[in-house]
Design a protein around this motif. Structure first.
Motif, PDB file in Angstrom:
ATOM      1  N   GLY A  24      16.964  -5.927   5.242  1.00 39.67           N
ATOM      2  CA  GLY A  24      18.027  -4.934   5.168  1.00 39.67           C
ATOM      3  C   GLY A  24      18.691  -4.885   3.809  1.00 39.67           C
ATOM      4  N   ALA A  25      19.007  -6.050   3.250  1.00 38.91           N
ATOM      5  CA  ALA A  25      19.631  -6.096   1.932  1.00 38.91           C
ATOM      6  C   ALA A  25      18.683  -5.564   0.878  1.00 38.91           C
ATOM      7  N   ALA A  26      17.412  -5.970   0.939  1.00 39.83           N
ATOM      8  CA  ALA A  26      16.431  -5.489  -0.033  1.00 39.83           C
ATOM      9  C   ALA A  26      16.283  -3.977   0.039  1.00 39.83           C
ATOM     10  N   THR A  27      16.331  -3.441   1.264  1.00 40.99           N
ATOM     11  CA  THR A  27      16.209  -1.996   1.441  1.00 40.99           C
ATOM     12  C   THR A  27      17.420  -1.260   0.890  1.00 40.99           C
ATOM     13  N   ALA A  28      18.616  -1.760   1.188  1.00 41.53           N
ATOM     14  CA  ALA A  28      19.832  -1.123   0.672  1.00 41.53           C
ATOM     15  C   ALA A  28      19.816  -1.078  -0.848  1.00 41.53           C
ATOM     16  N   LEU A  29      19.403  -2.168  -1.469  1.00 42.03           N
ATOM     17  CA  LEU A  29      19.379  -2.223  -2.933  1.00 42.03           C
ATOM     18  C   LEU A  29      18.290  -1.320  -3.506  1.00 42.03           C
ATOM     19  N   ARG A  30      17.135  -1.273  -2.850  1.00 42.83           N
ATOM     20  CA  ARG A  30      16.069  -0.406  -3.345  1.00 42.83           C
ATOM     21  C   ARG A  30      16.467   1.060  -3.267  1.00 42.83           C
ATOM     22  N   LEU A  31      17.080   1.463  -2.152  1.00 44.48           N
ATOM     23  CA  LEU A  31      17.523   2.851  -2.021  1.00 44.48           C
ATOM     24  C   LEU A  31      18.572   3.184  -3.075  1.00 44.48           C
ATOM     25  N   ALA A  32      19.475   2.239  -3.351  1.00 45.18           N
ATOM     26  CA  ALA A  32      20.488   2.463  -4.383  1.00 45.18           C
ATOM     27  C   ALA A  32      19.845   2.592  -5.750  1.00 45.18           C
ATOM     28  N   ARG A  33      18.877   1.751  -6.058  1.00 42.70           N
ATOM     29  CA  ARG A  33      18.195   1.848  -7.346  1.00 42.70           C
ATOM     30  C   ARG A  33      17.477   3.175  -7.487  1.00 42.70           C
ATOM     31  N   ASP A  34      17.021   3.711  -6.346  1.00 46.56           N
ATOM     32  CA  ASP A  34      16.341   5.002  -6.367  1.00 46.56           C
ATOM     33  C   ASP A  34      17.313   6.178  -6.389  1.00 46.56           C
ATOM     34  N   GLY A  35      18.609   5.889  -6.391  1.00 44.03           N
ATOM     35  CA  GLY A  35      19.596   6.947  -6.584  1.00 44.03           C
ATOM     36  C   GLY A  35      20.425   7.324  -5.391  1.00 44.03           C
ATOM     37  N   ALA A  36      20.343   6.556  -4.296  1.00 40.38           N
ATOM     38  CA  ALA A  36      21.105   6.901  -3.091  1.00 40.38           C
ATOM     39  C   ALA A  36      22.433   6.166  -3.044  1.00 40.38           C
ATOM     40  N   ALA A 220      10.626  -9.438   1.126  1.00 41.61           N
ATOM     41  CA  ALA A 220      11.518  -8.380   1.608  1.00 41.61           C
ATOM     42  C   ALA A 220      11.428  -7.148   0.715  1.00 41.61           C
ATOM     43  N   ASP A 221      11.228  -7.359  -0.577  1.00 40.81           N
ATOM     44  CA  ASP A 221      11.116  -6.227  -1.501  1.00 40.81           C
ATOM     45  C   ASP A 221       9.871  -5.392  -1.220  1.00 40.81           C
ATOM     46  N   GLU A 222       8.789  -6.045  -0.776  1.00 37.19           N
ATOM     47  CA  GLU A 222       7.579  -5.289  -0.461  1.00 37.19           C
ATOM     48  C   GLU A 222       7.797  -4.395   0.755  1.00 37.19           C
ATOM     49  N   VAL A 223       8.521  -4.879   1.737  1.00 33.93           N
ATOM     50  CA  VAL A 223       8.849  -4.032   2.890  1.00 33.93           C
ATOM     51  C   VAL A 223       9.802  -2.918   2.469  1.00 33.93           C
ATOM     52  N   ALA A 224      10.793  -3.260   1.656  1.00 30.69           N
ATOM     53  CA  ALA A 224      11.775  -2.272   1.204  1.00 30.69           C
ATOM     54  C   ALA A 224      11.113  -1.140   0.431  1.00 30.69           C
ATOM     55  N   SER A 225      10.076  -1.451  -0.341  1.00 36.43           N
ATOM     56  CA  SER A 225       9.411  -0.401  -1.108  1.00 36.43           C
ATOM     57  C   SER A 225       8.734   0.609  -0.192  1.00 36.43           C
ATOM     58  N   LEU A 226       8.192   0.140   0.925  1.00 38.70           N
ATOM     59  CA  LEU A 226       7.583   1.045   1.891  1.00 38.70           C
ATOM     60  C   LEU A 226       8.642   1.903   2.566  1.00 38.70           C
ATOM     61  N   ALA A 231      11.513   7.166   3.016  1.00 42.65           N
ATOM     62  CA  ALA A 231      12.810   7.829   2.931  1.00 42.65           C
ATOM     63  C   ALA A 231      12.828   8.953   1.904  1.00 42.65           C
ATOM     64  N   GLY A 232      11.773   9.050   1.112  1.00 39.59           N
ATOM     65  CA  GLY A 232      11.776  10.003   0.011  1.00 39.59           C
ATOM     66  C   GLY A 232      11.073  11.314   0.304  1.00 39.59           C
ATOM     67  N   ASP A 233      11.184  12.231  -0.640  1.00 40.40           N
ATOM     68  CA  ASP A 233      10.594  13.555  -0.491  1.00 40.40           C
ATOM     69  C   ASP A 233       9.075  13.519  -0.424  1.00 40.40           C
ATOM     70  N   GLU A 234       8.444  12.567  -1.112  1.00 40.00           N
ATOM     71  CA  GLU A 234       6.987  12.509  -1.141  1.00 40.00           C
ATOM     72  C   GLU A 234       6.387  12.188   0.226  1.00 40.00           C
ATOM     73  N   ALA A 235       7.202  11.635   1.118  1.00 36.93           N
ATOM     74  CA  ALA A 235       6.723  11.299   2.466  1.00 36.93           C
ATOM     75  C   ALA A 235       7.119  12.354   3.485  1.00 36.93           C
ATOM     76  N   GLY A 236       7.408  13.548   3.031  1.00 35.02           N
ATOM     77  CA  GLY A 236       7.893  14.594   3.919  1.00 35.02           C
ATOM     78  C   GLY A 236       6.910  15.047   4.979  1.00 35.02           C
ATOM     79  N   VAL A 243       3.586   2.250  10.402  1.00 36.24           N
ATOM     80  CA  VAL A 243       2.989   1.761   9.165  1.00 36.24           C
ATOM     81  C   VAL A 243       3.130   0.251   9.126  1.00 36.24           C
ATOM     82  N   VAL A 244       2.003  -0.440   9.063  1.00 40.39           N
ATOM     83  CA  VAL A 244       1.998  -1.893   9.115  1.00 40.39           C
ATOM     84  C   VAL A 244       2.013  -2.466   7.708  1.00 40.39           C
ATOM     85  N   VAL A 245       2.904  -3.437   7.474  1.00 36.92           N
ATOM     86  CA  VAL A 245       2.945  -4.157   6.196  1.00 36.92           C
ATOM     87  C   VAL A 245       2.909  -5.642   6.545  1.00 36.92           C
ATOM     88  N   ASP A 246       1.683  -6.151   6.734  1.00 37.38           N
ATOM     89  CA  ASP A 246       1.536  -7.494   7.308  1.00 37.38           C
ATOM     90  C   ASP A 246       0.504  -8.373   6.606  1.00 37.38           C
TER      91      ASP A 246
END
Length: 251
Positions: A24-36, A220-226, A231-236, A243-246
């Motif tokens: 969760g923390a890795a995801t919050a930070l990744r989204l923020a770095r991406d501009g959210a 955690a960063d590898e999961v956050a990147s997925l 969450a982005g426009d490219e995955a519209g 999606v498995v990340v295992d």
């Protein structure tokens, strides 16, 4: 993830539940770095939540933390509304908060069952329902499950795996329901990930590591990147999928 909504030019906004640590923390930070701009929820780890918010703000984004017990059915929709109020709207919901109570089925109490299902299933449903009232076209709902739900888990994981398996049943019909509104719904299924709840040097790590094709835990960063990609426009055009990340655990 793009940083703006095309029709308004405003930064995207996101709510990450269970965002004070781990994935969760890795995801919050990744989204923020991406501009959210990012809101996160926590239960007990206030210091961790504050640290994540400070880091989000260091990226020039707005960040806020909400103390929420996901087992409380009134607190969950209130948190979704609170995040939207704090950030101005809600574009992305990441249902990451979850708990695991492990042990042979005969040792699990009714209270254990009720709390795990309340946090891992009911809270996710309620958050999705609340977010649906707030999201417009381009909205993203991403749930975090477990790769254990895709193959036979080890003894003692019955309750946790059952609860996370429910997310697949939520994802597909919800994607159909929200699709006409331009909102996608997807499920991320992590395998062994190095977090404080399941450390790569923990007592149960070696068997998990050996079962992966890559011979290691994920980060955690590898999961956050997925999650950030979904969450982005490219995955519209991606919705209703798992999606498995295992690390090839289920290969």
């Amino acid at each position: 993830m793009t940083s703006t909504i095309a029709d308004t030019g405003a930064p995207r906004t996101a709510l990450v539940t269970g965002g004070s640590r781990g994935i969760g923390a890795a995801t919050a930070l990744r989204l923020a770095r991406d501009g959210a701009d990012v809101a996160l929820t926590y239960v007990e780890d206030e210091a961790g939540a504050r640290a994540v918010v400070e880091k989000i703000r260091s990226y020039g984004r707005r960040g806020t933390a909400l103390r929420v017990d996901a087992a409380d059915p009134e607190a969950v929709p209130a948190a979704v509304a609170g995040a939207a109020d704090a950030l101005g709207r809600l574009d992305v919901l990441v249902n990451n908060a979850g708990i695991g109570v492990l042990g042979p089925i005969g040792t699990l109490s009714t209270a254990d069952v009720d709390r795990v299902l309340a946090v891992n299933v009911r809270a996710v449903f309620l958050a999705c329902r609340a977010a649906a009232e707030l999201m417009g076209p381009g909205g993203r709902i991403i749930c975090v499950g477990t790769a254990l739900s895709r193959y036979a888990g080890g003894p003692g994981s019955t309750l946790y795996t059952m609860s996370k398996s429910a997310l697949a049943g939520l994802t597909k019909p919800l994607a159909r329901e929200f699709g006409p509104r331009g909102i996608t719904v997807n499920l991320v299924q992590p395998g062994p990930i190095d977090t404080d709840l399941n450390p790569a040097d923990g007592p149960f790590a070696e068997g998990q590591r050996a079962a992966t094709a890559l011979g290691r835990f994920g980060t955690a960063d590898e999961v956050a990147s997925l999650i950030a990609y979904l969450a982005g426009d490219e995955a519209g055009y991606i919705t209703g999928t798992e999606v498995v990340v295992d690390g090839g655990h289920a290969a």
